[in-house]
Design a protein around this motif. Structure first.
Motif, PDB file in Angstrom:
ATOM      1  N   SER A 185       0.800  -1.221   0.000  1.00  0.00           N
ATOM      2  CA  SER A 185       0.000   0.000   0.000  1.00  0.00           C
ATOM      3  C   SER A 185       0.832   1.269   0.000  1.00  0.00           C
ATOM      4  N   SER A 186       2.127   1.154   0.181  1.00  0.00           N
ATOM      5  CA  SER A 186       2.984   2.336   0.200  1.00  0.00           C
ATOM      6  C   SER A 186       3.652   2.601  -1.139  1.00  0.00           C
ATOM      7  N   TYR A 187       3.401   1.753  -2.126  1.00  0.00           N
ATOM      8  CA  TYR A 187       4.035   1.897  -3.435  1.00  0.00           C
ATOM      9  C   TYR A 187       3.002   2.198  -4.504  1.00  0.00           C
ATOM     10  N   SER A 188       3.321   3.136  -5.355  1.00  0.00           N
ATOM     11  CA  SER A 188       2.530   3.294  -6.572  1.00  0.00           C
ATOM     12  C   SER A 188       2.902   2.154  -7.519  1.00  0.00           C
ATOM     13  N   VAL A 189       1.933   1.684  -8.266  1.00  0.00           N
ATOM     14  CA  VAL A 189       2.155   0.597  -9.216  1.00  0.00           C
ATOM     15  C   VAL A 189       2.007   1.133 -10.631  1.00  0.00           C
ATOM     16  N   GLY A 190       3.014   0.897 -11.422  1.00  0.00           N
ATOM     17  CA  GLY A 190       2.980   1.354 -12.800  1.00  0.00           C
ATOM     18  C   GLY A 190       2.794   0.200 -13.766  1.00  0.00           C
ATOM     19  N   TRP A 191       2.091   0.473 -14.833  1.00  0.00           N
ATOM     20  CA  TRP A 191       1.940  -0.480 -15.931  1.00  0.00           C
ATOM     21  C   TRP A 191       2.673   0.066 -17.147  1.00  0.00           C
ATOM     22  N   PHE A 192       3.431  -0.789 -17.780  1.00  0.00           N
ATOM     23  CA  PHE A 192       4.195  -0.426 -18.970  1.00  0.00           C
ATOM     24  C   PHE A 192       3.953  -1.494 -20.034  1.00  0.00           C
ATOM     25  N   ARG A 193       4.301  -1.157 -21.244  1.00  0.00           N
ATOM     26  CA  ARG A 193       4.212  -2.158 -22.306  1.00  0.00           C
ATOM     27  C   ARG A 193       5.357  -1.970 -23.288  1.00  0.00           C
ATOM     28  N   GLN A 194       5.707  -3.066 -23.916  1.00  0.00           N
ATOM     29  CA  GLN A 194       6.788  -3.035 -24.894  1.00  0.00           C
ATOM     30  C   GLN A 194       6.360  -3.822 -26.113  1.00  0.00           C
ATOM     31  N   ALA A 195       6.193  -3.098 -27.204  1.00  0.00           N
ATOM     32  CA  ALA A 195       5.843  -3.732 -28.466  1.00  0.00           C
ATOM     33  C   ALA A 195       7.106  -4.260 -29.129  1.00  0.00           C
ATOM     34  N   PRO A 196       6.975  -5.229 -30.013  1.00  0.00           N
ATOM     35  CA  PRO A 196       8.152  -5.793 -30.682  1.00  0.00           C
ATOM     36  C   PRO A 196       8.988  -4.720 -31.375  1.00  0.00           C
ATOM     37  N   GLY A 197      10.271  -4.709 -31.052  1.00  0.00           N
ATOM     38  CA  GLY A 197      11.180  -3.766 -31.676  1.00  0.00           C
ATOM     39  C   GLY A 197      11.095  -2.343 -31.167  1.00  0.00           C
ATOM     40  N   LYS A 198      10.324  -2.132 -30.118  1.00  0.00           N
ATOM     41  CA  LYS A 198      10.152  -0.776 -29.591  1.00  0.00           C
ATOM     42  C   LYS A 198      10.552  -0.709 -28.124  1.00  0.00           C
ATOM     43  N   GLU A 199      10.678   0.503 -27.631  1.00  0.00           N
ATOM     44  CA  GLU A 199      11.044   0.697 -26.239  1.00  0.00           C
ATOM     45  C   GLU A 199       9.838   0.452 -25.314  1.00  0.00           C
ATOM     46  N   ARG A 200      10.150   0.194 -24.071  1.00  0.00           N
ATOM     47  CA  ARG A 200       9.111   0.048 -23.071  1.00  0.00           C
ATOM     48  C   ARG A 200       8.530   1.425 -22.757  1.00  0.00           C
ATOM     49  N   VAL A 201       7.214   1.523 -22.753  1.00  0.00           N
ATOM     50  CA  VAL A 201       6.570   2.817 -22.541  1.00  0.00           C
ATOM     51  C   VAL A 201       5.540   2.734 -21.420  1.00  0.00           C
ATOM     52  N   PHE A 202       5.303   3.855 -20.842  1.00  0.00           N
ATOM     53  CA  PHE A 202       4.350   3.970 -19.742  1.00  0.00           C
ATOM     54  C   PHE A 202       2.932   3.824 -20.273  1.00  0.00           C
ATOM     55  N   VAL A 203       2.107   3.112 -19.503  1.00  0.00           N
ATOM     56  CA  VAL A 203       0.702   2.940 -19.869  1.00  0.00           C
ATOM     57  C   VAL A 203      -0.205   3.612 -18.837  1.00  0.00           C
ATOM     58  N   ALA A 204      -0.008   3.255 -17.580  1.00  0.00           N
ATOM     59  CA  ALA A 204      -0.882   3.784 -16.534  1.00  0.00           C
ATOM     60  C   ALA A 204      -0.243   3.540 -15.181  1.00  0.00           C
ATOM     61  N   SER A 205      -0.749   4.267 -14.192  1.00  0.00           N
ATOM     62  CA  SER A 205      -0.227   4.079 -12.840  1.00  0.00           C
ATOM     63  C   SER A 205      -1.324   4.273 -11.813  1.00  0.00           C
ATOM     64  N   SER A 206      -1.235   3.510 -10.757  1.00  0.00           N
ATOM     65  CA  SER A 206      -2.136   3.627  -9.630  1.00  0.00           C
ATOM     66  C   SER A 206      -1.321   4.069  -8.431  1.00  0.00           C
ATOM     67  N   SER A 207      -1.595   5.254  -7.955  1.00  0.00           N
ATOM     68  CA  SER A 207      -0.828   5.796  -6.837  1.00  0.00           C
ATOM     69  C   SER A 207      -1.091   5.019  -5.558  1.00  0.00           C
ATOM     70  N   TRP A 208      -0.109   5.055  -4.654  1.00  0.00           N
ATOM     71  CA  TRP A 208      -0.314   4.458  -3.346  1.00  0.00           C
ATOM     72  C   TRP A 208      -1.456   5.168  -2.630  1.00  0.00           C
ATOM     73  N   THR A 209      -1.668   6.431  -2.997  1.00  0.00           N
ATOM     74  CA  THR A 209      -2.807   7.175  -2.465  1.00  0.00           C
ATOM     75  C   THR A 209      -4.069   6.642  -3.133  1.00  0.00           C
ATOM     76  N   THR A 210      -4.928   6.073  -2.386  1.00  0.00           N
ATOM     77  CA  THR A 210      -6.108   5.400  -2.923  1.00  0.00           C
ATOM     78  C   THR A 210      -6.915   6.287  -3.855  1.00  0.00           C
ATOM     79  N   GLY A 211      -7.158   5.767  -5.045  1.00  0.00           N
ATOM     80  CA  GLY A 211      -8.038   6.438  -5.983  1.00  0.00           C
ATOM     81  C   GLY A 211      -7.361   7.314  -7.000  1.00  0.00           C
ATOM     82  N   TYR A 212      -6.100   7.590  -6.853  1.00  0.00           N
ATOM     83  CA  TYR A 212      -5.425   8.480  -7.790  1.00  0.00           C
ATOM     84  C   TYR A 212      -4.761   7.661  -8.878  1.00  0.00           C
ATOM     85  N   THR A 213      -5.109   7.948 -10.121  1.00  0.00           N
ATOM     86  CA  THR A 213      -4.567   7.214 -11.258  1.00  0.00           C
ATOM     87  C   THR A 213      -4.122   8.177 -12.349  1.00  0.00           C
ATOM     88  N   TYR A 214      -3.298   7.665 -13.249  1.00  0.00           N
ATOM     89  CA  TYR A 214      -2.790   8.495 -14.351  1.00  0.00           C
ATOM     90  C   TYR A 214      -2.589   7.600 -15.554  1.00  0.00           C
TER      91      TYR A 214
END
Length: 126
Positions: free
Chosen positions: A29-58
């Motif tokens: 509960s003290s860590y924000s969790v990030g989601w990333f994705r990497q398509a073939p031949g491309k760099e890993r990129v940010f997709v979304a994140s859920s903050s440790w603060t309940t309810g805050y997303t990006y």
């Protein structure tokens, strides 16, 4: 601390898919969790994140309005709900934990995250 994404698969464009992220360790509960994705031949990129603060997303602009992140601190899990999938969403998806506990803002660079798992492949056929 270790995270592992699961739930990937082969779907058709327009379908939905839910990815899960399991957290091993303490103080999820003290860590924000990030989601990333990497398509073939491309760099890993940010997709979304859920903050440790309940309810805050990006979200990245490319998924805003289609993807939804959530978390269950009691179960130490996070979820990425993906709707209206497109062929360009095809990638290996990863979840990771922010390196800094209780960070007061969401970060989008992969260098700010650690405890990466092996990822889960999502393939969207058009």
């Amino acid at each position: 601390v270790q995270l592992q994404a699961s739930g990937g698969g082969l779907v058709q464009a327009g379908d939905s898919l839910t990815l899960s992220c399991a957290f091993s360790g303490r103080y999820f509960s003290s860590y924000s969790v990030g989601w990333f994705r990497q398509a073939p031949g491309k760099e890993r990129v940010f997709v979304a994140s859920s903050s440790w603060t309940t309810g805050y997303t990006y979200y990245a602009d490319s998924v805003k309005g289609r993807f939804t992140v959530s978390r269950d601190n009691a179960k130490s899990t996070a979820t990425l709900q993906m709707n209206t999938l497109k062929a360009e969403d095809t990638a290996v998806y990863y979840c990771a934990a922010d390196q800094v506990q209780w960070r007061q803002r969401i970060v989008t660079r992969s260098a700010h995250y650690n405890a990466w798992g092996q990822g889960t492949l999502v393939t969207v056929s058009s």
